[in-house]
Design a protein around this motif. Structure first.
Motif, mmCIF file in Angstrom:
data_model
loop_
_atom_site.group_PDB
_atom_site.id
_atom_site.type_symbol
_atom_site.label_atom_id
_atom_site.label_comp_id
_atom_site.label_asym_id
_atom_site.label_seq_id
_atom_site.Cartn_x
_atom_site.Cartn_y
_atom_site.Cartn_z
ATOM 1 N N UNK A 98 0.404 5.068 -1.571
ATOM 2 C CA UNK A 98 0.679 6.326 -0.865
ATOM 3 C C UNK A 98 2.188 6.502 -0.761
ATOM 4 N N UNK A 99 2.698 7.684 -1.133
ATOM 5 C CA UNK A 99 4.132 7.953 -1.010
ATOM 6 C C UNK A 99 4.452 8.211 0.459
ATOM 7 N N UNK A 100 5.264 7.353 1.053
ATOM 8 C CA UNK A 100 5.615 7.464 2.467
ATOM 9 C C UNK A 100 7.098 7.775 2.611
ATOM 10 N N UNK A 101 7.402 8.892 3.232
ATOM 11 C CA UNK A 101 8.804 9.261 3.477
ATOM 12 C C UNK A 101 9.105 9.092 4.967
ATOM 13 N N UNK A 102 9.701 10.077 5.607
ATOM 14 C CA UNK A 102 10.065 9.946 7.022
ATOM 15 C C UNK A 102 10.282 11.323 7.611
ATOM 16 N N UNK A 103 10.298 11.389 8.926
ATOM 17 C CA UNK A 103 10.531 12.659 9.615
ATOM 18 C C UNK A 103 11.719 12.589 10.557
ATOM 19 N N UNK A 104 12.225 11.381 10.822
ATOM 20 C CA UNK A 104 13.442 11.215 11.637
ATOM 21 C C UNK A 104 14.379 10.270 10.884
ATOM 22 N N UNK A 105 15.539 10.779 10.523
ATOM 23 C CA UNK A 105 16.523 9.990 9.778
ATOM 24 C C UNK A 105 17.622 9.530 10.730
ATOM 25 N N UNK A 106 17.735 8.226 10.925
ATOM 26 C CA UNK A 106 18.797 7.696 11.792
ATOM 27 C C UNK A 106 20.177 7.888 11.167
ATOM 28 N N UNK A 107 20.178 8.092 9.848
ATOM 29 C CA UNK A 107 21.414 8.257 9.062
ATOM 30 C C UNK A 107 22.347 7.052 9.206
ATOM 31 N N UNK A 108 21.722 5.891 9.438
ATOM 32 C CA UNK A 108 22.530 4.674 9.501
ATOM 33 C C UNK A 108 23.151 4.342 8.148
ATOM 34 N N UNK A 109 22.574 4.913 7.074
ATOM 35 C CA UNK A 109 23.116 4.687 5.730
ATOM 36 C C UNK A 109 24.511 5.281 5.570
ATOM 37 N N UNK A 110 24.897 6.165 6.479
ATOM 38 C CA UNK A 110 26.254 6.731 6.449
ATOM 39 C C UNK A 110 27.252 5.877 7.226
ATOM 40 N N UNK A 111 26.746 4.913 7.998
ATOM 41 C CA UNK A 111 27.589 4.157 8.925
ATOM 42 C C UNK A 111 28.412 5.100 9.809
ATOM 43 N N UNK A 112 27.728 5.988 10.553
ATOM 44 C CA UNK A 112 28.427 7.000 11.344
ATOM 45 C C UNK A 112 28.888 6.507 12.710
ATOM 46 N N UNK A 113 28.577 5.265 13.051
ATOM 47 C CA UNK A 113 28.876 4.727 14.375
ATOM 48 C C UNK A 113 27.586 4.485 15.138
ATOM 49 N N UNK A 114 27.594 3.495 15.996
ATOM 50 C CA UNK A 114 26.387 3.096 16.720
ATOM 51 C C UNK A 114 25.844 4.237 17.583
ATOM 52 N N UNK A 115 26.704 4.902 18.329
ATOM 53 C CA UNK A 115 26.254 5.977 19.215
ATOM 54 C C UNK A 115 25.598 7.102 18.419
ATOM 55 N N UNK A 165 0.830 -1.210 0.000
ATOM 56 C CA UNK A 165 0.000 0.000 0.000
ATOM 57 C C UNK A 165 0.863 1.258 0.000
ATOM 58 N N UNK A 166 1.943 1.234 0.765
ATOM 59 C CA UNK A 166 2.847 2.388 0.830
ATOM 60 C C UNK A 166 4.014 2.200 -0.133
ATOM 61 N N UNK A 167 4.400 3.279 -0.778
ATOM 62 C CA UNK A 167 5.569 3.276 -1.666
ATOM 63 C C UNK A 167 6.567 4.315 -1.167
ATOM 64 N N UNK A 168 7.810 3.882 -1.003
ATOM 65 C CA UNK A 168 8.875 4.827 -0.617
ATOM 66 C C UNK A 168 9.876 4.919 -1.762
ATOM 67 N N UNK A 169 9.988 6.085 -2.399
ATOM 68 C CA UNK A 169 10.924 6.241 -3.510
ATOM 69 C C UNK A 169 12.362 6.161 -3.037
ATOM 70 N N UNK A 170 13.244 5.550 -3.810
ATOM 71 C CA UNK A 170 14.656 5.477 -3.430
ATOM 72 C C UNK A 170 15.224 6.864 -3.133
ATOM 73 N N UNK A 171 15.852 6.990 -1.958
ATOM 74 C CA UNK A 171 16.433 8.271 -1.564
ATOM 75 C C UNK A 171 15.417 9.310 -1.144
ATOM 76 N N UNK A 172 14.130 8.953 -1.160
ATOM 77 C CA UNK A 172 13.098 9.938 -0.838
ATOM 78 C C UNK A 172 12.894 10.961 -1.935
ATOM 79 N N UNK A 173 13.446 10.682 -3.115
ATOM 80 C CA UNK A 173 13.361 11.620 -4.228
ATOM 81 C C UNK A 173 12.084 11.369 -5.020
ATOM 82 N N UNK A 174 11.232 12.379 -5.107
ATOM 83 C CA UNK A 174 9.970 12.192 -5.805
ATOM 84 C C UNK A 174 9.492 13.525 -6.379
#
Length: 241
Positions: free
Chosen positions: A164-181, A141-150
């Protein structure tokens, strides 16, 4: 007041320097914002509610290594989430799709090949939906475009396709591998009632995501939050009642 005059050669060199700096800043900006382009009008990126609920979402899976680890943690903590699967990965891991549904999670559509330009938007969306249906008997039912680009045109095409295009409001930024903390901090410092949290269970090695997940769940629960799927979140959205 002094007035300085530049020779033609110096002026050209100055302009070239400014253009170069501008280009670098633009590249850096794009690098920092992808995939954090959120709050696009016409998309679903949060719920308007005073209740302390959040929707935890995972992109780019299912992955045969990291997705089971994430599912084990979610099961232990009695948390349900929404997984935006890539059709190509889902096709190779039908057992994980079945496990997602069996354990109460929701499956969203993330296209088939993670094409940022979405040149075959509807075709890829339908291809992924068919893969999910073949394994689970459920449609997405929900579609999330790659990178949130739409774009507006892509949003209209998605809507016509019943998603329904579903994005987000809180980005963990785990895609950067910035460290667990840092992943934990990115969530906890920005969370709010009705937030949709972005994390990843595929695409690359997600060891940091796996290690950060349990502390995030514990911290959010300690702060009084509970977890819902995106469909459940929409039922709590005062703007949609």
């Amino acid at each position: 007041m002094r007035i300085y005059f530049l020779s033609r050669r110096k002026l050209i060199l100055l302009l070239m320097f400014l253009i170069t700096i501008g280009g670098l800043l633009t590249i850096n900006l794009l690098t920092q914002t992808i995939p954090s382009l959120v709050r696009t009008p016409g998309t679903y990126y949060m719920a308007k509610t005073q209740e302390k609920v959040v929707a935890l979402t995972f992109d780019d899976g299912p992955d045969p290594v990291d997705t089971p680890d994430i599912l084990n943690i979610l099961k232990e903590k009695d948390v349900r989430a929404t997984f935006f699967v890539l059709g190509k990965a889902a096709e190779s891991n039908p057992a994980l799709l079945k496990r997602l549904v069996k354990e109460g999670h929701e499956i969203g559509n993330h296209g088939f090949t993670h094409d940022y330009q979405q040149r075959k938007l509807v075709a890829e969306m339908n291809q992924t939906d068919q893969v999910v249906f073949n394994s689970t008997g459920n449609h997405t039912y929900f579609y999330r475009p790659p990178g949130g680009l739409v774009s507006k045109t892509q949003m209209e095409a998605t809507k016509r396709n019943g998603h329904v295009v579903a994005l987000w409001s809180v980005d963990s930024k785990d895609w950067r591998n910035p460290g667990v903390k840092q992943i934990i901090d990115n969530v906890m410092k920005n969370v709010f009632p009705g937030a949709i949290i972005l994390m990843h269970d595929g695409g690359y090695q997600r060891t940091q995501t796996v290690k950060s997940l349990e502390p995030i769940l514990n911290a959010l629960k300690a702060s009084g939050y509970r977890f819902v799927t995106l469909s459940e979140l929409r039922t709590l959205d005062s703007d949609l009642k």
